[in-house]
Design a protein around this motif. Structure first.
Motif, PDB file in Angstrom:
ATOM      1  N   TYR A 139      48.552  73.607  13.612  1.00  0.00           N
ATOM      2  CA  TYR A 139      48.272  74.918  12.935  1.00  0.00           C
ATOM      3  C   TYR A 139      47.092  75.322  13.643  1.00  0.00           C
ATOM      4  O   TYR A 139      46.448  76.188  14.022  1.00  0.00           O
ATOM      5  CB  TYR A 139      48.434  74.506  11.214  1.00  0.00           C
ATOM      6  CG  TYR A 139      47.901  75.515  10.944  1.00  0.00           C
ATOM      7  CD1 TYR A 139      48.815  76.980  10.626  1.00  0.00           C
ATOM      8  CD2 TYR A 139      46.586  76.111  10.306  1.00  0.00           C
ATOM      9  CE1 TYR A 139      48.423  78.473   9.930  1.00  0.00           C
ATOM     10  CE2 TYR A 139      45.828  77.329   9.690  1.00  0.00           C
ATOM     11  CZ  TYR A 139      46.754  78.507   9.653  1.00  0.00           C
ATOM     12  OH  TYR A 139      46.365  79.197   8.756  1.00  0.00           O
ATOM     13  N   ALA A 140      45.897  74.355  13.657  1.00  0.00           N
ATOM     14  CA  ALA A 140      44.957  74.235  13.543  1.00  0.00           C
ATOM     15  C   ALA A 140      44.827  75.147  15.336  1.00  0.00           C
ATOM     16  O   ALA A 140      43.791  75.819  15.674  1.00  0.00           O
ATOM     17  CB  ALA A 140      44.419  73.269  13.780  1.00  0.00           C
ATOM     18  N   ALA A 141      45.940  74.365  16.290  1.00  0.00           N
ATOM     19  CA  ALA A 141      45.603  74.474  17.524  1.00  0.00           C
ATOM     20  C   ALA A 141      45.925  75.999  17.755  1.00  0.00           C
ATOM     21  O   ALA A 141      45.146  77.035  18.456  1.00  0.00           O
ATOM     22  CB  ALA A 141      46.806  73.889  18.396  1.00  0.00           C
ATOM     23  N   GLY A 142      47.269  76.644  17.201  1.00  0.00           N
ATOM     24  CA  GLY A 142      47.208  77.531  16.938  1.00  0.00           C
ATOM     25  C   GLY A 142      46.267  78.943  16.365  1.00  0.00           C
ATOM     26  O   GLY A 142      46.245  79.982  17.089  1.00  0.00           O
TER      27      GLY A 142
ATOM     28  N   MET B  72      41.391  82.797  20.512  1.00  0.00           N
ATOM     29  CA  MET B  72      40.869  83.303  21.710  1.00  0.00           C
ATOM     30  C   MET B  72      41.808  84.039  22.966  1.00  0.00           C
ATOM     31  O   MET B  72      41.869  83.878  24.351  1.00  0.00           O
ATOM     32  CB  MET B  72      41.086  81.754  22.817  1.00  0.00           C
ATOM     33  CG  MET B  72      40.107  80.476  22.345  1.00  0.00           C
ATOM     34  SD  MET B  72      40.629  78.902  23.645  1.00  0.00           S
ATOM     35  CE  MET B  72      39.741  79.892  24.816  1.00  0.00           C
ATOM     36  N   LEU B  73      42.904  85.357  22.220  1.00  0.00           N
ATOM     37  CA  LEU B  73      43.457  85.664  22.724  1.00  0.00           C
ATOM     38  C   LEU B  73      44.919  85.301  23.568  1.00  0.00           C
ATOM     39  O   LEU B  73      45.022  85.521  24.724  1.00  0.00           O
ATOM     40  CB  LEU B  73      43.413  87.089  23.343  1.00  0.00           C
ATOM     41  CG  LEU B  73      41.784  88.319  22.432  1.00  0.00           C
ATOM     42  CD1 LEU B  73      41.782  89.285  22.838  1.00  0.00           C
ATOM     43  CD2 LEU B  73      43.140  88.098  20.954  1.00  0.00           C
ATOM     44  N   VAL B  74      44.880  83.339  23.655  1.00  0.00           N
ATOM     45  CA  VAL B  74      46.068  82.720  24.600  1.00  0.00           C
ATOM     46  C   VAL B  74      47.098  82.994  22.868  1.00  0.00           C
ATOM     47  O   VAL B  74      46.922  82.053  22.073  1.00  0.00           O
ATOM     48  CB  VAL B  74      45.563  81.948  24.578  1.00  0.00           C
ATOM     49  CG1 VAL B  74      46.181  80.872  25.212  1.00  0.00           C
ATOM     50  CG2 VAL B  74      43.840  81.849  25.260  1.00  0.00           C
ATOM     51  N   HIS B  75      48.210  83.261  24.200  1.00  0.00           N
ATOM     52  CA  HIS B  75      49.131  82.981  23.353  1.00  0.00           C
ATOM     53  C   HIS B  75      50.726  82.508  23.538  1.00  0.00           C
ATOM     54  O   HIS B  75      51.466  82.098  23.258  1.00  0.00           O
ATOM     55  CB  HIS B  75      50.367  84.434  23.150  1.00  0.00           C
ATOM     56  CG  HIS B  75      49.759  85.912  23.140  1.00  0.00           C
ATOM     57  ND1 HIS B  75      49.709  86.196  21.955  1.00  0.00           N
ATOM     58  CD2 HIS B  75      48.685  87.037  23.177  1.00  0.00           C
ATOM     59  CE1 HIS B  75      48.962  87.042  21.833  1.00  0.00           C
ATOM     60  NE2 HIS B  75      48.625  87.374  22.810  1.00  0.00           N
ATOM     61  N   ALA B  76      49.995  81.359  24.705  1.00  0.00           N
ATOM     62  CA  ALA B  76      50.719  80.044  24.618  1.00  0.00           C
ATOM     63  C   ALA B  76      49.892  79.309  25.293  1.00  0.00           C
ATOM     64  O   ALA B  76      49.290  78.768  26.129  1.00  0.00           O
ATOM     65  CB  ALA B  76      52.127  80.036  25.575  1.00  0.00           C
TER      66      ALA B  76
ATOM     67  N   ALA C 201      41.714  71.824  25.819  1.00  0.00           N
ATOM     68  CA  ALA C 201      41.057  72.244  24.860  1.00  0.00           C
ATOM     69  C   ALA C 201      42.349  71.908  23.716  1.00  0.00           C
ATOM     70  O   ALA C 201      42.268  71.080  22.661  1.00  0.00           O
ATOM     71  CB  ALA C 201      40.459  73.553  25.739  1.00  0.00           C
ATOM     72  N   LEU C 202      42.959  72.624  23.474  1.00  0.00           N
ATOM     73  CA  LEU C 202      44.617  73.199  22.579  1.00  0.00           C
ATOM     74  C   LEU C 202      45.053  71.327  22.370  1.00  0.00           C
ATOM     75  O   LEU C 202      45.124  72.035  21.434  1.00  0.00           O
ATOM     76  CB  LEU C 202      45.148  74.149  22.706  1.00  0.00           C
ATOM     77  CG  LEU C 202      44.731  75.895  23.067  1.00  0.00           C
ATOM     78  CD1 LEU C 202      45.986  76.567  23.935  1.00  0.00           C
ATOM     79  CD2 LEU C 202      44.311  75.819  21.827  1.00  0.00           C
TER      80      LEU C 202
ATOM     81  N   SER D 114      55.395  74.771  20.613  1.00  0.00           N
ATOM     82  CA  SER D 114      55.366  74.880  19.199  1.00  0.00           C
ATOM     83  C   SER D 114      55.620  76.144  19.053  1.00  0.00           C
ATOM     84  O   SER D 114      55.324  77.450  19.683  1.00  0.00           O
ATOM     85  CB  SER D 114      53.899  74.448  19.103  1.00  0.00           C
ATOM     86  OG  SER D 114      53.796  75.519  17.899  1.00  0.00           O
ATOM     87  N   PRO D 115      56.843  76.311  17.850  1.00  0.00           N
ATOM     88  CA  PRO D 115      57.417  77.228  16.892  1.00  0.00           C
ATOM     89  C   PRO D 115      56.011  78.702  16.818  1.00  0.00           C
ATOM     90  O   PRO D 115      56.282  79.817  16.943  1.00  0.00           O
ATOM     91  CB  PRO D 115      58.125  77.062  15.958  1.00  0.00           C
ATOM     92  CG  PRO D 115      57.984  75.694  15.399  1.00  0.00           C
ATOM     93  CD  PRO D 115      57.206  75.243  16.753  1.00  0.00           C
ATOM     94  N   LEU D 116      54.989  77.896  16.911  1.00  0.00           N
ATOM     95  CA  LEU D 116      53.643  78.675  15.704  1.00  0.00           C
ATOM     96  C   LEU D 116      53.592  79.318  17.596  1.00  0.00           C
ATOM     97  O   LEU D 116      53.174  80.759  17.305  1.00  0.00           O
ATOM     98  CB  LEU D 116      52.638  77.590  15.986  1.00  0.00           C
ATOM     99  CG  LEU D 116      51.290  78.137  14.917  1.00  0.00           C
ATOM    100  CD1 LEU D 116      51.649  79.052  13.904  1.00  0.00           C
ATOM    101  CD2 LEU D 116      50.333  77.202  15.180  1.00  0.00           C
ATOM    102  N   LEU D 117      53.544  79.147  18.649  1.00  0.00           N
ATOM    103  CA  LEU D 117      52.572  79.509  19.687  1.00  0.00           C
ATOM    104  C   LEU D 117      53.852  80.552  20.469  1.00  0.00           C
ATOM    105  O   LEU D 117      53.422  81.796  21.306  1.00  0.00           O
ATOM    106  CB  LEU D 117      52.056  78.715  20.543  1.00  0.00           C
ATOM    107  CG  LEU D 117      50.817  77.900  19.520  1.00  0.00           C
ATOM    108  CD1 LEU D 117      50.530  77.436  20.799  1.00  0.00           C
ATOM    109  CD2 LEU D 117      49.907  79.047  19.498  1.00  0.00           C
ATOM    110  N   ARG D 118      55.118  79.957  20.634  1.00  0.00           N
ATOM    111  CA  ARG D 118      56.131  80.160  21.441  1.00  0.00           C
ATOM    112  C   ARG D 118      56.457  81.645  20.979  1.00  0.00           C
ATOM    113  O   ARG D 118      57.038  82.274  20.919  1.00  0.00           O
ATOM    114  CB  ARG D 118      56.963  79.131  21.121  1.00  0.00           C
ATOM    115  CG  ARG D 118      58.467  79.712  22.642  1.00  0.00           C
ATOM    116  CD  ARG D 118      59.217  78.593  22.471  1.00  0.00           C
ATOM    117  NE  ARG D 118      60.468  78.104  21.321  1.00  0.00           N
ATOM    118  CZ  ARG D 118      59.809  76.938  20.295  1.00  0.00           C
ATOM    119  NH1 ARG D 118      59.427  75.854  21.490  1.00  0.00           N
ATOM    120  NH2 ARG D 118      60.474  77.389  19.251  1.00  0.00           N
TER     121      ARG D 118
END
Length: 195
Positions: A69-72, A78-82, A58-59, A92-96
């Motif tokens: 950015y939208a995926a982040g 969803m409280l998913v950090h990676a 989904a991400l 992705s620096p946004l998520l990592r």
């Protein structure tokens, strides 16, 4: 199983939960089962290795269609950090850079992510965080490994890469992410590739 019964896996790469991969391969010998993959995208057919793999799919689809950015934002809601791609670690620096527990830094990241195309002086970030500029820099570097400016630049580059991948010119991508012109974008892309 429904995709296999419909013949949609014939001649395609696919995956499923590791406990039933052998069964999938036996039931649908014309399918090419990718072992131990989180998900596989083959043309317009996407398969995953269970519920957690489905979140990754989904991400991935949100990233592909609407950008990182939208995926982040979806991942954070969803409280998913990676987010992991099918075969590699998330880049992705946004998520990592969100796996830390420092709420002050999360607030600063929220601000940067919301306004990453704008000039964001350290004084503005410090004001939003309610601490000194020096403390912002120290906390941010300790939690993420980057300065706030380097984090913002990484977000800009990631978004620019997404736009370029969708056919935007370097000039358009540069302006869209807040760079004055394509020269700056080219210079930063070259530096990122070399590092």
């Amino acid at each position: 199983d429904a995709l296999g019964r419909a013949g949609l896996l014939d001649g395609r790469r696919c995956t499923t939960h590791h406990t039933v991969q052998d069964e999938l391969a036996r039931l649908y010998p014309r399918a090419s089962v990718a072992r131990d993959a989180l998900y596989v995208e083959d043309d317009r057919i996407v398969t995953s290795a269970g519920v957690a793999g489905g979140i990754d799919v989904a991400l991935h689809l949100v990233t592909t269609r609407h950008g990182p950015y939208a995926a982040g934002q979806v991942a954070r809601a969803m409280l998913v950090h990676a987010h992991r791609d099918g075969t590699a670690e998330q880049v992705s620096p946004l998520l990592r850079r969100r796996s830390h527990v420092d709420e002050t830094v999360h607030r600063i990241q929220d601000l940067i992510e919301t306004r990453f195309t704008e000039r964001l002086p350290l004084s503005l970030l410090a004001g939003a965080a309610g601490c000194s500029e020096r403390t912002v820099t120290r906390l941010f570097r300790r939690a993420t490994g980057l300065t706030p400016l380097a984090y913002q630049t990484a977000l800009r580059l990631e978004r620019a890469e997404h736009l370029l991948g969708r056919g935007a010119t370097a000039e358009v991508a540069a302006r869209e992410v807040g760079f004055a012109d394509a020269r700056m974008l080219r210079r930063l892309r070259t530096r990122a590739t070399a590092s």
